[in-house]
Scaffold this motif. Structure first.
Motif, PDB file in Angstrom:
ATOM      1  N   TYR A   1     -11.291  -3.546  -4.152  1.00  0.00           N
ATOM      2  CA  TYR A   1     -10.734  -4.724  -4.725  1.00  0.00           C
ATOM      3  C   TYR A   1     -12.326  -5.116  -5.264  1.00  0.00           C
ATOM      4  CZ  TYR A   1      -6.883  -5.779  -3.113  1.00  0.00           C
ATOM      5  OH  TYR A   1      -4.946  -5.771  -2.334  1.00  0.00           O
TER       6      TYR A   1
ATOM      7  N   ILE B   1     -12.665  -3.036  -8.890  1.00  0.00           N
ATOM      8  CA  ILE B   1     -11.824  -4.201  -9.322  1.00  0.00           C
ATOM      9  C   ILE B   1     -13.033  -5.396 -10.377  1.00  0.00           C
ATOM     10  CG2 ILE B   1      -9.832  -5.797 -10.304  1.00  0.00           C
ATOM     11  CD1 ILE B   1      -8.019  -4.031  -8.358  1.00  0.00           C
TER      12      ILE B   1
ATOM     13  N   GLU C   1      -2.998  -4.608  -8.818  1.00  0.00           N
ATOM     14  CA  GLU C   1      -3.749  -3.871  -8.873  1.00  0.00           C
ATOM     15  C   GLU C   1      -3.729  -2.836  -9.807  1.00  0.00           C
ATOM     16  OE1 GLU C   1      -4.298  -2.074  -5.223  1.00  0.00           O
ATOM     17  OE2 GLU C   1      -3.813  -3.552  -3.955  1.00  0.00           O
TER      18      GLU C   1
ATOM     19  N   HIS D   1      -5.047  -4.257 -13.156  1.00  0.00           N
ATOM     20  CA  HIS D   1      -6.729  -4.593 -13.960  1.00  0.00           C
ATOM     21  C   HIS D   1      -7.145  -2.791 -13.964  1.00  0.00           C
ATOM     22  CE1 HIS D   1      -7.511  -8.379 -12.317  1.00  0.00           C
ATOM     23  NE2 HIS D   1      -7.044  -8.136 -11.276  1.00  0.00           N
ATOM     24  N   LEU D   2      -6.661  -1.917 -13.671  1.00  0.00           N
ATOM     25  CA  LEU D   2      -6.941  -0.463 -14.048  1.00  0.00           C
ATOM     26  C   LEU D   2      -7.082   0.302 -15.309  1.00  0.00           C
ATOM     27  CD1 LEU D   2      -6.431   1.069 -10.474  1.00  0.00           C
ATOM     28  CD2 LEU D   2      -8.839  -0.018 -11.335  1.00  0.00           C
TER      29      LEU D   2
END
Length: 597
Positions: A8, A11, A377, A380-381
């Motif tokens: 995190y 991110i 998650e 975000h990548l």
């Protein structure tokens, strides 16, 4: 309180760099480029906190930052006019450190100076706003201290230092709120994931000839215009089906073709030919009734269609493809159940309503909250994770549930997964099975899944290439084909550190990283296969759990250069029937010895 986990933090730093750093006031001090970049990220954290806590646009939030050299412990200053509240922030962007006493004391010193309007020694970022700050100090009714941090809490000495300030009667400042507001790692994770969550659907729905069931759950059912549901689809898209087990599967299915044919040829008969639509929602409020047509409106909050996604999405696609068409005569039975979609009853209804249709067990993974966290998650990548079946799950940045299952299975020490991938893949896809739960623990991060997928794809591509280049109908070709999951399992063990890193792997670098060791593993697999497959076909051999357990152990021993390991002779003789899987102690030991690439 736990610190922000590394994945995190990765991110968060990307969000800070992309959205906030470009709008920050220029750095005042001179530093080398690396230190400057790190300082900018640290400064941007104050803007991020205000953006999330108060809804400021990134550019406006960045303009509040005064963090720099000689900031007197104050990192951001913002006046919220609607509530007449002056916000003073000090932030700490560290992966593990607590917010400590010296930082609290520095913050308190800066606050005392600011409240006295003594700007001596403040940096240019503060001095440039001196007139503005003097004005808000005169106008504000509340002064709130905010401490955003990513570490594992606030030290007691820091809390005590700030409490001294808050209890200081000599300060003569009753507008200073007596509670410090903390913005913690848990709240940061919540807000980062919320960015990728689908927004709840709040709308109005009209039903004709409606009826109500009071108990055990408030439920309304009646006839809805299909065009109204199509309009909801066009407005909300996937958010409308957030708790459905599948998204739109495309026009190729027979059911979806039939839906379009009926809408084209006989929309008035649609009601009689369709099973209807079921939705759950958090709240249902009856509104007015039209005396001319009997339509009653219902205000619904948190609406999610849990059965009938194909009906609505197919109709929406038909209307988009035939804009001149008229489906006003098409009606559908709609059931509205008051039940949170993510609660146990909502999930139970979803399962029951969909078990009546030809769906796969894997589709019910859509009810696993862990899967939605992974999707958020992964978004975000720069990748899309499609854990619900849908037609759009294609492309190099798309990851399907089926691929994720194979990838996670290839990382297990348990040799049975290599066999199940070949002979019983469906058992891995059942969300209620122990096998599925081992593949998707709550500790699995989105970045680890992405890294594993990228590695798995390159390994698979090379092994398939080995098979295609081997002579037709040769034993070598058959070994590569049927030992694919075994080869992959061994190579994935050598990539554990890279897969478990907090940052995404550069996919372009993977082939160069693995090509030489994988070619060596290929040859070792073929050599071992020639020795062991005496009179037995590769297909049958690699479907046998005992055979695969022995083969994996021998292959890892060779590939990891452990033939002289003194521990192995004793481990080879242990095959305890109470162990979770065949040759567990030997395989666990060998897996732990994998040299990392």
């Amino acid at each position: 309180m736990p610190a922000l986990e590394p994945q995190y933090m990765t991110i968060l730093k990307k969000v800070l760099a992309d959205r906030f750093v470009p709008f920050l006031p220029p750095l005042l001090g001179q530093a080398n480029p690396a230190d400057q970049a790190a300082k900018q990220i640290s400064r941007a954290f104050s803007a991020f906190a205000l953006h999330k806590l108060l809804g400021l646009a990134p550019k406006d939030a960045a303009a509040t930052v005064v963090d720099d050299f000689n900031d007197k412990g104050i990192d951001a200053i913002y006046y919220h006019a609607p509530t007449e509240t002056l916000y003073l922030l000090q932030t700490k962007l560290k992966e593990s450190e607590q917010f400590k006493q010296d930082e609290a004391q520095s913050f308190c010193t800066g606050i005392r100076l600011l409240l006295k309007q003594d700007f001596t020694g403040f940096n240019a970022n503060v001095l440039n706003r001196k007139t503005e700050i003097e004005g808000v100090l005169d106008a504000c009714s509340h002064i709130r201290l905010v401490v955003p941090y990513t570490g594992d809490g606030v030290s007691q000495s820091a809390i005590d230092a700030m409490q001294v300030l808050l209890d200081d009667d000599d300060l003569d400042e009753e507008r200073l709120e007596k509670q410090v507001q903390y913005y913690t790692a848990a709240e940061i994770v919540r807000d980062l994931l919320a960015e990728q969550a689908y927004r709840p659907v709040h709308t109005e729905i009209a039903l004709q000839k409606h009826a109500k069931v009071e108990s055990p759950r408030a439920t309304y059912y009646g006839i809805a215009r299909l065009a109204d549901l199509v309009a909801l689809h066009r407005t909300h898209d996937k958010a409308l089906y957030e708790r459905n087990i599948r998204y739109f599967l495309g026009s190729r299915s027979d059911v979806n073709k039939a839906i379009k044919t009926t809408l084209r040829d006989d929309p008035g008969s649609f009601f009689y030919l369709n099973n209807g639509v079921t939705a759950v929602c958090d709240e249902i409020e009856p509104k007015g009734k039209n005396p001319n047509n009997g339509l009653r409106k219902f205000k619904v909050r948190g609406l999610s269609i849990i059965n009938g996604a194909q009906t609505v999405a197919s109709a929406a696609e038909f209307v988009a493809q035939h804009p001149d068409s008229n489906i006003d005569d098409a009606k559908v039975m709609l059931t509205l159940i008051k039940a949170p979609a993510d609660g146990p009853f909502g999930k139970r209804v979803t399962k029951a309503r969909n078990h009546q249709n030809p769906v796969q067990t894997a589709n019910f993974a859509s009810l696993d909250e862990n899967q939605e966290r992974l999707r958020q998650e992964i978004a975000h990548l720069g990748y899309t994770y499609h854990y619900r079946p849908e037609a759009a799950a294609t492309g190099s940045t798309a990851i399907s549930l089926d691929e994720a299952l194979r990838v996670q299975a290839s990382q297990q020490d348990d040799p049975r997964y290599a066999v199940w991938l070949k002979s019983e893949p469906a058992r891995l896809a059942n969300p209620e099975s122990a096998e599925y739960q081992a593949l998707f623990p709550a500790t699995l991060s989105g970045v680890a899944l992405v890294n594993a997928v990228l590695c798995h794809r390159e390994i698979r591509k090379l092994v398939v290439d080995y098979e295609q280049k081997a002579a037709a109908r040769s034993l070598e070709k058959l070994i590569y084909r049927h030992a694919l999951h075994v080869i992959t399992a061994v190579m994935m063990k050598r990539l554990r550190q890279r897969i478990g890193a907090a940052v995404a792997i550069d996919g372009a670098a993977i082939p160069g990283l693995i090509s030489q060791p994988l070619d060596q593993l290929r040859q070792q697999t073929f050599d071992l296969g020639q020795q062991r497959l005496l009179g037995e076909g590769p297909l049958a051999y690699f479907r046998n759990q005992g055979s695969v357990a022995g083969f994996l152990a021998a292959l890892m021993e060779t590939h990891f250069a452990l033939t002289a390991d003194p521990v192995l002779p004793n481990l080879r003789n242990i095959n305890n029937a109470t162990d979770a899987y065949p040759r567990k102690r030997l395989l666990d030991y060998l897996s732990g010895k994998a040299q990392q690439l």
